[in-house]
Design a protein around this motif. Structure first.
Motif, PDB file in Angstrom:
ATOM      1  N   UNK A   9       0.866  -1.171   0.000  1.00 34.33           N
ATOM      2  CA  UNK A   9       0.000   0.000   0.000  1.00 34.33           C
ATOM      3  C   UNK A   9       0.905   1.224   0.000  1.00 34.33           C
ATOM      4  N   UNK A  10       0.834   2.030  -1.071  1.00 33.93           N
ATOM      5  CA  UNK A  10       1.772   3.146  -1.241  1.00 33.93           C
ATOM      6  C   UNK A  10       1.022   4.466  -1.368  1.00 33.93           C
ATOM      7  N   UNK A  11       1.683   5.581  -1.062  1.00 36.10           N
ATOM      8  CA  UNK A  11       1.056   6.890  -1.273  1.00 36.10           C
ATOM      9  C   UNK A  11       0.821   7.135  -2.758  1.00 36.10           C
ATOM     10  N   UNK A  12      -0.301   7.759  -3.066  1.00 32.98           N
ATOM     11  CA  UNK A  12      -0.623   8.092  -4.451  1.00 32.98           C
ATOM     12  C   UNK A  12       0.456   9.014  -5.013  1.00 32.98           C
ATOM     13  N   UNK A  13       1.062   8.608  -6.116  1.00 36.49           N
ATOM     14  CA  UNK A  13       2.158   9.388  -6.708  1.00 36.49           C
ATOM     15  C   UNK A  13       1.698  10.753  -7.194  1.00 36.49           C
ATOM     16  N   UNK A  24      10.485   9.462   7.912  1.00 36.66           N
ATOM     17  CA  UNK A  24       9.774   8.393   7.221  1.00 36.66           C
ATOM     18  C   UNK A  24       8.686   9.047   6.372  1.00 36.66           C
ATOM     19  N   UNK A  25       8.172   8.313   5.405  1.00 37.14           N
ATOM     20  CA  UNK A  25       7.150   8.869   4.525  1.00 37.14           C
ATOM     21  C   UNK A  25       5.879   9.150   5.326  1.00 37.14           C
ATOM     22  N   UNK A  26       5.374  10.363   5.224  1.00 40.85           N
ATOM     23  CA  UNK A  26       4.127  10.730   5.894  1.00 40.85           C
ATOM     24  C   UNK A  26       2.962  10.171   5.079  1.00 40.85           C
ATOM     25  N   UNK A  27       2.316   9.168   5.621  1.00 43.55           N
ATOM     26  CA  UNK A  27       1.241   8.501   4.898  1.00 43.55           C
ATOM     27  C   UNK A  27      -0.144   8.977   5.326  1.00 43.55           C
ATOM     28  N   UNK A  30      -1.858  11.920   2.589  1.00 46.17           N
ATOM     29  CA  UNK A  30      -2.028  11.611   1.175  1.00 46.17           C
ATOM     30  C   UNK A  30      -2.743  10.275   1.037  1.00 46.17           C
ATOM     31  N   UNK A  31      -3.594  10.164   0.037  1.00 45.08           N
ATOM     32  CA  UNK A  31      -4.322   8.918  -0.184  1.00 45.08           C
ATOM     33  C   UNK A  31      -3.355   7.802  -0.578  1.00 45.08           C
ATOM     34  N   UNK A  32      -3.696   6.575  -0.190  1.00 48.45           N
ATOM     35  CA  UNK A  32      -2.890   5.423  -0.546  1.00 48.45           C
ATOM     36  C   UNK A  32      -3.624   4.492  -1.487  1.00 48.45           C
ATOM     37  N   UNK A  66      -4.491   0.987   7.078  1.00 44.95           N
ATOM     38  CA  UNK A  66      -4.919   1.344   5.724  1.00 44.95           C
ATOM     39  C   UNK A  66      -4.404   0.376   4.664  1.00 44.95           C
ATOM     40  N   UNK A  67      -3.381  -0.400   4.994  1.00 46.15           N
ATOM     41  CA  UNK A  67      -2.823  -1.337   4.019  1.00 46.15           C
ATOM     42  C   UNK A  67      -3.841  -2.392   3.601  1.00 46.15           C
ATOM     43  N   UNK A  68      -4.879  -2.569   4.395  1.00 50.64           N
ATOM     44  CA  UNK A  68      -5.937  -3.519   4.012  1.00 50.64           C
ATOM     45  C   UNK A  68      -6.592  -3.119   2.696  1.00 50.64           C
ATOM     46  N   UNK A  69      -6.557  -1.824   2.362  1.00 52.88           N
ATOM     47  CA  UNK A  69      -7.152  -1.379   1.097  1.00 52.88           C
ATOM     48  C   UNK A  69      -6.440  -2.015  -0.093  1.00 52.88           C
ATOM     49  N   UNK A  70      -5.121  -2.169   0.013  1.00 51.46           N
ATOM     50  CA  UNK A  70      -4.363  -2.813  -1.069  1.00 51.46           C
ATOM     51  C   UNK A  70      -4.756  -4.276  -1.196  1.00 51.46           C
ATOM     52  N   UNK A  71      -4.963  -4.926  -0.051  1.00 54.65           N
ATOM     53  CA  UNK A  71      -5.379  -6.328  -0.068  1.00 54.65           C
ATOM     54  C   UNK A  71      -6.759  -6.481  -0.700  1.00 54.65           C
TER      55      UNK A  71
END
Length: 259
Positions: A9-13, A24-27, A30-32, A66-71
């Motif tokens: 699950x990554x930040x929207x580019x 660290x990346x501020x997540x 920004x939407x992921x 929020x990583x569950x969204x990627x799953x």
């Protein structure tokens, strides 16, 4: 055949990405989303499963809630189940620590084939497939533009600048696929609804028998010492061609050390 696909699950580019105070990346601001390069890995897993008599696809991620969204995105594409590794002590874990967590989770889930994207779209390091293969003690076949499995052997084509290679390895193995491996399918409405009923297991460091000091910022082998914001975009240089345009353009490019 048990296929495990590692996703992130990554930040929207296209969003305004920046670092937090601990570099660290501020997540949070920004939407992921599911890393686009990992969508190709999910697609190849689905194609391999379609060609196999009996295959099950597990998607695996490491990250906060929020990583569950990627799953869910991967499940809506057609994966069978998911595993989410979440633990507060994972914050700031580098690629080497992440490979430890993923390897432990892959072993716990059970696997014959691990498929990854060529890199994540946030860190873009591209080292995790090799690190996973080393930790799991299995062969790696990376950067494939084409992949298939037959009779316990994974085969693929790696395209270079001047030639293509045909590679293969006996299962179990780790492979990574490029963005040239085939367009990822778009989740259907039926797939999106079905994904809500598919199982998602949650594991933490204790479940994987990993000590907190092996991961996180303190356990990282690499550290970010400093970062500066990207300069604001300035107005471009306009070259009016009044007979000397080509010369002025060449001088500008040379001055910027582009040529």
């Amino acid at each position: 055949m048990r296929i495990v696909v590692t996703v992130k699950h990554v930040p929207d580019a296209t969003g305004d990405r920046h670092f937090a105070k601990d570099l660290t990346v501020d997540r949070d601001d920004v939407d992921g989303l599911l890393s686009e390069l990992d969508e190709y890995a999910v697609e190849q897993a689905l194609q391999i499963a379609d060609a196999a008599d009996d295959a099950e696809i597990t998607v695996l991620t490491v990250g906060p809630e929020d990583a569950k969204d990627a799953l869910r995105k991967a499940l809506s594409m057609g994966a069978d189940k998911a595993v989410h590794v979440e633990d507060d002590d994972l914050h700031g874990t580098d690629a080497i620590g992440t490979s430890l967590v993923l390897a432990k989770a892959i072993e716990k889930a059970g696997y014959d084939l691990v498929i990854s994207g060529m890199a994540s779209t946030d860190g873009t390091m591209g080292v995790l497939p090799a690190l996973l293969a080393e930790r799991l003690g299995v062969p790696q076949v990376t950067l494939l533009s084409e992949v298939s499995v037959e009779d316990g052997v994974v085969k693929g084509r790696r395209d270079g600048d001047t030639a293509s290679e045909q590679l293969e390895a006996s299962l179990p193995a780790v492979v990574s696929v490029t963005d040239q491996s085939g367009e990822a399918r778009y989740p259907s409405f039926k797939g999106i609804m079905a994904a809500k009923k598919k199982p998602v297991q949650s594991w933490d460091l204790e479940d994987l028998e990993i000590e907190a000091d092996e991961v996180g910022l303190d356990g990282s082998w690499t550290k970010v010492d400093g970062a500066t914001e990207r300069p604001a975009r300035t107005a471009g240089t306009i070259v009016k061609d009044e007979g000397e345009g080509g010369k002025q353009l060449a001088e500008f490019l040379a001055g910027q050390k582009f040529i």
